[in-house]
Design an enzyme around this catalytic site. Structure first.
Site, short mmCIF file in Angstrom:
data_model
loop_
_atom_site.label_atom_id
_atom_site.label_comp_id
_atom_site.label_asym_id
_atom_site.label_seq_id
_atom_site.Cartn_x
_atom_site.Cartn_y
_atom_site.Cartn_z
N LYS A 86 0.88 -1.18 0.00
CA LYS A 86 0.00 0.00 0.00
C LYS A 86 0.91 1.22 0.00
CE LYS A 86 -4.21 1.71 0.34
NZ LYS A 86 -5.14 1.67 -0.79
N ASP A 130 -2.45 -12.33 5.38
CA ASP A 130 -3.47 -13.02 6.17
C ASP A 130 -4.82 -12.94 5.44
OD1 ASP A 130 -4.83 -14.18 8.22
OD2 ASP A 130 -4.63 -12.51 9.64
#
Ligand code: NAD
Length: 361
Positions: free
Chosen positions: A192, A249
């Site tokens: 990001k 995850d």
């Protein structure tokens, strides 16, 4: 060389599915030249019951000595009220941290025989074969400081720290590039970087590795929100993906769900020397524990990953994957992957069928 394999069955369906994986290991040992010895120890709730701790000292010592670890699953409602440090999940976290298993490999493979199990259209997912490499011991799940504190105005605020050092990024990047080299030489790094400084550094280091050491691997970068969208829109565009602990995850669970069968997916967690812990991605499934209906294939395929990544036996790994394919071809299904009109079998029958197929290939 004789390899030592630590077998930690854990809780819930763990012992049932690991027993089937052990049948496969014994067959490989007796008939296909696998040189290995096995030693068992309790972990998770079983560790707590046996020794008052989810990761008893002898279990950690065995895991340290072993060349590879086969884990079933941990957890269950009966241990949920224990204080955090004694809960079964701490056994798993303790193993990951204690053995520095920083590289988590999560394949999402959709067997063509199970294309109907996905919620996506068969043409979008059939033949899907992605490897997600998730950083496992750093990032926001471990960063300090963390906590819940009072602000001056009396309100409480929760806070966590996202931090990655250059060396942490470099080692997970290298691990992913090396895996990409063994597959189609394509790697997508997910971050990001448009918002987070930590991601900016991540992108810089991964790009540098690509240029300096892995110029034979085609590297691309993608923002995590786009990656989540692309995984659902056109998942087959990906081959190997590498990302941080938290993004991995979430993305690896989404990718797993593309296959529609949680009972089919193995995983590996590796250290920098290739030692690893191998386990199905699912949990201890207390709702079906003890009924003999759990799907053992994720655990059996985890043995396949162990042979490939820790024991340097890719040929035996291939045999396991072929045997599982043959069993699916023959139409056998545990309830979680069954469709109407198909022959449903239990955990032990499925394990026996894989062993029989191993002998036949
Ligand atoms: P889960 O993965 O155990 O189960 C989710 C659903 O999938 C359940 O309906 C279960 O019956 C089904 N399922 C899972 N594995 C299956 C298999 N092999 N065959 C057929 N069906 C299967 O997740 P959960 O219910 O959220 O968690 C149960 C416990 O497991 C909790 O204590 C949780 O903390 C723990 N957990 C452990 C691990 C691990 O050991 N790595 C991972 C996830 C959850």
């Amino acid at each position: 060389m004789n390899s030592k394999i630590a077998i930690l069955s854990g809780d819930g369906i763990g012992p049932e599915i690991v027993a089937e994986a052990e049948k496969v290991l014994h067959c490989l040992k007796q008939e296909f030249g696998l040189s290995a010895e096995f030693e068992h120890a309790p972990v998770g709730g079983a560790g707590y019951e046996a020794a008052g701790h989810p990761l008893p000292e002898p279990t950690l010592a065995l895991a340290r000595q072993a060349d590879a670890i086969l884990l079933g699953s941990v957890g269950g409602p009966q241990w949920e009220q224990l204080e955090r440090g004694l809960r079964p999940e701490q056994g798993l976290l303790g193993l990951r941290a204690g053995l520095e298993l920083f590289s988590n490999l999560r394949p999402a493979i959709l067997y063509p025989q199970l294309a109907d199990a996905s919620t996506l259209k068969p043409e979008v997912v059939s033949g899907l074969d992605i490897m997600i490499v998730r950083e496992l011991t750093g990032g926001i799940y471990f960063g300090e400081p963390r906590g819940i504190r009072y602000r001056d105005d009396g309100q409480r605020e929760g806070f966590n720290t996202l931090v990655y050092s250059e060396s942490e990024i470099e080692r997970i990047g290298r691990s992913a590039f090396e895996i990409a080299r063994k597959r189609s030489r394509r790697l997508c790094s997910v971050d990001k970087a448009n918002v987070l400084e930590c991601s900016e550094l991540w992108r810089e280091i991964i790009s540098g590795l690509g240029k300096d050491e892995f110029s034979d691997v085609e590297l691309c970068h993608m923002y995590v929100d786009n990656a989540a969208m692309q995984l659902v829109r056109e998942p087959k565009q990906f081959d190997v993906m590498v990302t941080t602990n938290m993004f991995g995850d979430i993305l690896s669970d989404a990718a797993a769900m593309l296959t529609g069968s949680i009972g089919m997916l193995p995983s590996a967690s590796l250290d920098s020397r290739g030692k690893g812990m191998y386990e199905p991605i699912h949990g201890s499934a207390p709702d079906i524990a003890g009924q003999g209906v759990a799907n053992p294939l994720a655990t059996i395929l985890s043995v396949g990953m162990m042979l490939r990544y820790s024991l340097d036996q890719p040929e035996l790994a291939g045999r396991i994957e072929d045997a599982v394919g043959k069993v699916l071809d023959s139409g056998l299904r545990t309830p979680d992957i069954a469709s109407p009109g198909i022959q449903v079998v239990g955990t032990a029958e499925m394990g026996d069928a894989v062993v029989a197929a191993l002998r036949a290939v």
